[in-house]
Design a protein around this motif. Structure first.
Motif, PDB file in Angstrom:
ATOM      1  N   THR A 195      45.690  40.382  40.246  1.00  0.00           N
ATOM      2  CA  THR A 195      45.679  41.841  40.332  1.00  0.00           C
ATOM      3  C   THR A 195      46.404  42.343  39.088  1.00  0.00           C
ATOM      4  OG1 THR A 195      47.767  41.940  41.539  1.00  0.00           O
ATOM      5  CG2 THR A 195      45.762  41.884  42.850  1.00  0.00           C
ATOM      6  N   GLY A 196      45.928  43.429  38.562  1.00  0.00           N
ATOM      7  CA  GLY A 196      46.531  44.027  37.381  1.00  0.00           C
ATOM      8  C   GLY A 196      47.206  45.337  37.726  1.00  0.00           C
ATOM      9  N   ARG A 197      47.113  46.271  36.807  1.00  0.00           N
ATOM     10  CA  ARG A 197      47.713  47.585  37.011  1.00  0.00           C
ATOM     11  C   ARG A 197      47.137  48.228  38.270  1.00  0.00           C
ATOM     12  NH1 ARG A 197      48.396  51.481  31.984  1.00  0.00           N
ATOM     13  NH2 ARG A 197      49.825  49.803  31.517  1.00  0.00           N
ATOM     14  N   PHE A 198      47.954  48.946  38.987  1.00  0.00           N
ATOM     15  CA  PHE A 198      47.608  49.645  40.228  1.00  0.00           C
ATOM     16  C   PHE A 198      47.301  48.679  41.366  1.00  0.00           C
ATOM     17  CE2 PHE A 198      45.686  52.181  36.685  1.00  0.00           C
ATOM     18  CZ  PHE A 198      46.744  53.073  36.550  1.00  0.00           C
ATOM     19  N   GLY A 199      47.553  47.372  41.167  1.00  0.00           N
ATOM     20  CA  GLY A 199      47.299  46.392  42.228  1.00  0.00           C
ATOM     21  C   GLY A 199      45.842  46.115  42.476  1.00  0.00           C
ATOM     22  N   LEU A 200      44.975  46.511  41.523  1.00  0.00           N
ATOM     23  CA  LEU A 200      43.537  46.313  41.706  1.00  0.00           C
ATOM     24  C   LEU A 200      43.132  44.888  41.355  1.00  0.00           C
ATOM     25  CD1 LEU A 200      42.288  49.650  40.126  1.00  0.00           C
ATOM     26  CD2 LEU A 200      42.449  49.087  42.552  1.00  0.00           C
ATOM     27  N   TYR A 224      50.350  39.933  35.347  1.00  0.00           N
ATOM     28  CA  TYR A 224      49.271  39.880  36.334  1.00  0.00           C
ATOM     29  C   TYR A 224      49.798  39.093  37.521  1.00  0.00           C
ATOM     30  CZ  TYR A 224      46.206  41.306  32.550  1.00  0.00           C
ATOM     31  OH  TYR A 224      45.628  41.990  31.515  1.00  0.00           O
ATOM     32  N   ARG A 225      49.520  39.553  38.704  1.00  0.00           N
ATOM     33  CA  ARG A 225      49.999  38.863  39.900  1.00  0.00           C
ATOM     34  C   ARG A 225      48.830  38.115  40.548  1.00  0.00           C
ATOM     35  NH1 ARG A 225      55.006  41.205  41.126  1.00  0.00           N
ATOM     36  NH2 ARG A 225      55.354  43.098  39.962  1.00  0.00           N
ATOM     37  N   PRO A 226      49.070  36.858  40.942  1.00  0.00           N
ATOM     38  CA  PRO A 226      47.982  36.113  41.584  1.00  0.00           C
ATOM     39  C   PRO A 226      47.613  36.736  42.925  1.00  0.00           C
ATOM     40  CG  PRO A 226      50.028  34.868  41.678  1.00  0.00           C
ATOM     41  CD  PRO A 226      50.298  36.086  40.856  1.00  0.00           C
ATOM     42  N   LEU A 227      46.352  36.641  43.270  1.00  0.00           N
ATOM     43  CA  LEU A 227      45.893  37.143  44.566  1.00  0.00           C
ATOM     44  C   LEU A 227      46.318  36.140  45.635  1.00  0.00           C
ATOM     45  CD1 LEU A 227      42.337  38.364  43.566  1.00  0.00           C
ATOM     46  CD2 LEU A 227      44.265  39.782  44.214  1.00  0.00           C
TER      47      LEU A 227
END
Length: 148
Positions: free
Chosen positions: A103-108, A78-81
């Protein structure tokens, strides 16, 4: 106390991380020493480890070995916003708990499915801390040095 999260943790049989909690008999303790601070410092593609003294002292008090476990590439799950970094830092300073804005899969944003990738779990040899005793700063420093 975070509404719903507390109840979910109780349902999953999680326990408080206070000093009064310890292992007994054949049980063991799983501790994630980095906690909220490590989560706040997370950057994609950069593995950060925050080692704190409390979990080492607890292991010495209980006379239980420490088994180092590390998940490589976890910062890509997971990437931090980035545009909410200031809010995350403010919430961490207020509560001392990591705030999972990601953000998870698909950058959502806040999407529950992780980003696909290759992850590697490394499990080290148990690090014996000796018989149960009241830890000194020297005891704790010696064990931390072996973990680093």
């Amino acid at each position: 106390y975070v509404p719903l999260i507390r109840e979910m943790c109780i349902a999953l049989n999680f326990r408080s991380a206070s000093r009064g909690v310890g292992a007994s008999g054949d049980s063991s303790i799983a501790v994630f020493p980095g906690g909220g601070l490590e989560m706040q410092r997370q950057q994609p593609g950069c593995d950060t480890i925050v080692l704190r003294r409390g979990f080492v002292s607890l292991a010495i008090e209980q006379g239980m070995p420490i088994v180092p476990v590390y998940l490589l590439n976890e910062t890509s799950v997971y990437r931090p916003l980035p545009y909410l970094a200031t809010l995350r830092d403010w919430m961490y300073n207020l509560t001392k708990a990591g705030v999972p804005l990601w953000t998870g899969r698909f950058g959502l944003p806040l999407f529950p499915l992780p980003t696909p990738g290759r992850y590697l779990i490394i499990i080290g040899e148990p690090l014996e801390v000796g018989d149960a005793r009241t830890p000194t700063n020297g005891d704790t420093d010696a064990v931390l040095a072996q973990l680093e």
